[in-house]
Design a protein around this motif. Structure first.
Motif, PDB file in Angstrom:
ATOM      1  N   ASP A 166       0.838  -1.204   0.000  1.00 17.44           N
ATOM      2  CA  ASP A 166       0.000   0.000   0.000  1.00 17.44           C
ATOM      3  C   ASP A 166       0.873   1.254   0.000  1.00 17.44           C
ATOM      4  O   ASP A 166       0.544   2.253  -0.673  1.00 17.44           O
ATOM      5  CB  ASP A 166      -0.917   0.012   1.225  1.00 17.44           C
ATOM      6  CG  ASP A 166      -2.009  -1.054   1.148  1.00 17.44           C
ATOM      7  OD1 ASP A 166      -2.244  -1.582   0.037  1.00 17.44           O
ATOM      8  OD2 ASP A 166      -2.606  -1.357   2.201  1.00 17.44           O
ATOM      9  N   VAL A 175       2.262   1.890  -3.508  1.00 23.09           N
ATOM     10  CA  VAL A 175       1.238   2.475  -4.373  1.00 23.09           C
ATOM     11  C   VAL A 175       0.993   3.937  -4.018  1.00 23.09           C
ATOM     12  O   VAL A 175       0.910   4.821  -4.898  1.00 23.09           O
ATOM     13  CB  VAL A 175      -0.076   1.669  -4.269  1.00 23.09           C
ATOM     14  CG1 VAL A 175      -1.210   2.379  -5.017  1.00 23.09           C
ATOM     15  CG2 VAL A 175       0.123   0.261  -4.806  1.00 23.09           C
ATOM     16  N   ARG A 200       3.884   6.198  -5.150  1.00 22.38           N
ATOM     17  CA  ARG A 200       3.895   6.341  -6.609  1.00 22.38           C
ATOM     18  C   ARG A 200       2.766   7.271  -7.071  1.00 22.38           C
ATOM     19  O   ARG A 200       2.947   8.100  -7.976  1.00 22.38           O
ATOM     20  CB  ARG A 200       3.784   4.961  -7.252  1.00 22.38           C
ATOM     21  CG  ARG A 200       3.947   4.971  -8.763  1.00 22.38           C
ATOM     22  CD  ARG A 200       4.158   3.570  -9.303  1.00 22.38           C
ATOM     23  NE  ARG A 200       5.493   3.061  -9.000  1.00 22.38           N
ATOM     24  CZ  ARG A 200       5.758   1.838  -8.570  1.00 22.38           C
ATOM     25  NH1 ARG A 200       4.765   1.003  -8.356  1.00 22.38           N
ATOM     26  NH2 ARG A 200       6.992   1.452  -8.325  1.00 22.38           N
ATOM     27  N   GLU A 201       1.597   7.142  -6.447  1.00 23.14           N
ATOM     28  CA  GLU A 201       0.474   8.004  -6.812  1.00 23.14           C
ATOM     29  C   GLU A 201       0.744   9.455  -6.449  1.00 23.14           C
ATOM     30  O   GLU A 201       0.200  10.376  -7.077  1.00 23.14           O
ATOM     31  CB  GLU A 201      -0.811   7.518  -6.129  1.00 23.14           C
ATOM     32  CG  GLU A 201      -1.360   6.233  -6.715  1.00 23.14           C
ATOM     33  CD  GLU A 201      -2.602   5.743  -5.984  1.00 23.14           C
ATOM     34  OE1 GLU A 201      -2.907   6.307  -4.907  1.00 23.14           O
ATOM     35  OE2 GLU A 201      -3.246   4.797  -6.488  1.00 23.14           O
TER      36      GLU A 201
END
Length: 703
Positions: free
Chosen positions: A608, A611, A614-615
């Motif tokens: 998590d 992610v 990166r977002e």
């Protein structure tokens, strides 16, 4: 304010001592009991009835409602079955408390569920306990009430010894008889027996009980099967003899009081080398009472720990990477008229009786090094011996510079003209006294070390009964004494014969003497050159019990029959396999239900995080690298778990106890280590809040 403990008032208050016997028994009965204790024999039933009533009255006055024949089966711990003193009420409905001589002398516990190594089939249940008159009765008090405990031997319906006490008593009689022959040769006509005396030093760990209850491995196996090292261990050497923590000190005080009430001469207490490790040492006493008392020490340590919110760990290796626990077995021989047969005196080179005794012990240990090694073998001890924290698995004798020099002179020249002196140790401080220095230093790496007037057998494991080591010691030395006496009693010129015999024994068996560093690899190579056995594990030691040499020794003195020895070998294989089975199943359970699920949860958090970073427009380098590392070790753990499960299935299918034991040693334990490695590595990198059990640091430093 600290409560004052009046030791002289409480000591042996829970023991049916000679003093209490003398007060409560008729003179004639008291004399009969003392005579049998000193000389052997069988107590008459009439006298037994009198003793039983006096013992029962004393126990009831102290709150006892039950009695038990307290015995030591081949489990290595004690056993007891409680019977109330109550009988049928009289015609007025009043309960009568009774205890007969027959009940005192003999009990009948079920023998089918104790280890017997094939001596008893499951359907053959009858066994007998027989009162050991030489060991005093005592009172145990716990949640069940006050129980009168009568130390006993335990044998099968067909007469074989099913316990550790019976062979010990047989060995004590054997060494007494043979040692008497030696002292008689030197003119001691006043001695009537020789007593093997023992002082066992007991090491143990204390951990917080709440943390203990969160570790299945400690609960089921007595040791941690997983665990990464704490940031600090024992490397600063600050725990050894360090200031005792308040909580531990309160425990030690309570423990001493309970032991003193039981007549146990607890004398020395201190912090040991590893964090959370401690030691208790008693004063010397006869071997059979020392064995009983050491069992009481271990039981009481565990019981008292609970009162303080602690758990006492007696396993030889509770924590990987720090020192484990042993039990130094200090052994000596003394006549009943005050002669210590192992006291060299100020000039040991001139003390011919001592030199003969020493030569016989050297011969005994060299001849039966394999048996002596076996006597200290148990599953937990396999983790200690040869691990640079305990003696090596190779048996050798440390004599020290003074005696080694005497032996060398005798072997090389036929006589010892001089001996090394101790001298003085000058402190260099005007207000401190100069100290008398011993002629010899000590050697902590030696398994069997002479320490002034005794031998210290340092190999025994902390959880083990000391009955087996002392049975073996008594037996092998009795044999050497017997062979020496056989020759010397026939000698026309005793002085010449004893001189020649000492030189012969020392020359033939000097290979067993080693004063150097037992931890060094050089010693392993040197021992191999000398032909000394290097038995590395419990299962490899088991077969030494049934060699022709061992059977001849034990049968000669009536200590074990061949059948009894074969049964004990079988029990060793069974015990080893069962212990490894419990450990492996515990590892499978912990890995599958705790560690792997916890790490899976952690990888989800990391994924998590990858992610989310990166977002947010950044590259999750650290998070991704950590996720890859954790996932790789998690995969390794899962694969190792599968291998261990398959190995356990193979072991379970084996019917032969020896085959199964060796498979557990060679295959199952390897699979256990392969499972532990990735999980311990994961503990070092996984978030502490996620980790499902207390760490080494929490267990050993938060006490």
């Amino acid at each position: 304010m600290c409560e004052v403990v009046k030791v002289e008032e409480i000591f042996a208050s829970k023991v049916f001592t000679f003093g209490k016997m003398k007060e409560r028994l008729p003179k004639s009965v008291y004399k009969e009991v003392r005579k049998i204790m000193d000389q052997g024999g069988e107590l008459s039933l009439a006298a037994a009835d009198v003793v039983a009533k006096a013992m029962k009255d004393w126990a009831v006055e102290n709150g006892a409602t039950h009695y038990t024949h307290w015995f030591q089966p081949l489990t290595g711990i004690t056993a007891e079955k409680h019977d109330a003193f109550v009988t049928h009420p009289d015609e007025d409905g009043k309960m009568i408390m009774e205890f007969s001589g027959k009940e005192l002398i003999k009990g009948e516990p079920d023998a089918s569920s104790f280890p017997s190594g094939g001596l008893r089939a499951t359907f053959e249940a009858r066994g007998y306990t027989a009162w050991d008159i030489t060991s005093p009765a005592f009172l145990k008090e716990d949640a069940t009430g006050v129980i009168l405990c009568i130390p006993t031997a335990f044998c099968s319906y067909t007469g074989e010894a099913l316990d550790k006490k019976t062979p010990l008593l047989r060995s004590m009689e054997a060494i007494s008889q043979q040692a008497l022959r030696i002292v008689r040769l030197f003119g001691n006509e006043g001695a009537t027996k020789v007593v093997a005396s023992v002082g066992p030093e007991q090491e143990y760990f204390l951990v917080d009980r709440e943390k203990y209850l969160q570790r299945e491995d400690l609960i089921f196996a007595g040791r941690t099967l997983f665990g990464a090292p704490a940031p600090k261990g024992q490397e600063l050497e600050d725990h050894y003899f360090g200031t005792i923590r308040e909580r531990v000190g309160a425990y030690m005080k309570d423990l001493n009081v309970e032991l003193w009430k039981l007549g146990v001469t607890a004398r020395t207490q201190h912090n040991e080398v590893a964090p959370a490790q401690h030691e208790l040492a008693p004063v010397y006493e006869s071997a059979n009472i020392a064995v009983d008392h050491n069992q009481l020490v271990m039981e009481t340590m565990k019981k008292v720990a609970g009162r303080h919110g602690l758990t006492c760990l007696l396993h030889e290796k509770p924590f990987d990477g720090v020192n484990g626990s042993g039990k130094h077995n200090n052994w000596s021989l003394g006549t009943d008229n005050g002669v210590n047969m192992l006291d060299p005196g100020e000039t040991p080179n001139e003390n011919i009786q001592f030199l003969l005794v020493l030569a016989c012990i050297i011969k005994a240990v060299d001849t039966h090094a394999d048996l002596l090694r076996q006597s200290a073998a148990d599953v937990g001890n396999d983790h200690r011996l040869g691990a640079n924290e305990a003696p090596p698995a190779i048996i050798s004798i440390f004599l020290g510079e003074q005696l080694e020099d005497v032996v060398k002179q005798l072997v090389e020249t036929g006589e010892a003209a001089h001996c090394l002196e101790g001298g003085k140790l000058e402190t260099g401080v005007s207000t401190l006294p100069d100290l008398e220095k011993d002629a010899t230093d000590r050697n902590r790496t030696s398994p069997f070390a002479f320490t002034g007037n005794k031998f210290e057998f340092r190999m025994v494991g902390s959880a083990d009964s000391i009955a087996s080591p002392n049975t073996t010691l008594n037996a092998i030395v009795a044999e050497a004494f017997c062979e020496a006496a056989d020759r010397l009693e026939k000698a026309e010129d005793f002085d010449l014969a004893v001189h020649d015999l000492i030189k012969e024994y020392m020359g033939a068996h000097q290979r067993i003497i080693f004063n150097g560093d037992g931890y060094s690899e050089d010693w392993v190579a040197e021992a191999a050159k000398r032909g000394l056995p290097n038995i590395k594990s419990m299962v490899e030691a088991a077969c030494t019990l049934t060699t022709d040499k061992a059977v001849k020794l034990f049968e000669k003195f009536g200590i074990f029959t061949k059948v009894e020895l074969e049964s004990r070998e079988e029990i060793i294989y069974e015990t080893y396999a069962k212990t490894i089975n419990i450990e492996a199943n515990t590892m499978i359970d912990m890995a599958g239900k705790k560690y792997i699920p916890a790490v899976v949860k952690y990888t989800r958090q990391l994924a998590d995080a990858v992610v989310a970073v990166r977002e947010a427009g950044a590259e999750p380098v650290v998070q991704a690298r950590l996720l890859g590392e954790v996932n790789g070790k998690l995969t390794a753990a899962q694969e190792a778990l599968g291998r261990l499960s398959r190995a356990m299935a193979q072991a379970a299918a084996m019917k032969d106890a020896k085959e199964q034991a060796f498979f557990c040693k060679d295959v199952v334990r390897t699979a256990m280590e392969e499972l532990r490695a990735p999980i311990d590595a994961l503990e070092m990198i996984v978030d502490k809040d996620v980790w499902p059990v207390p760490s080494y640091g929490e267990l050993t430093f938060e006490v």
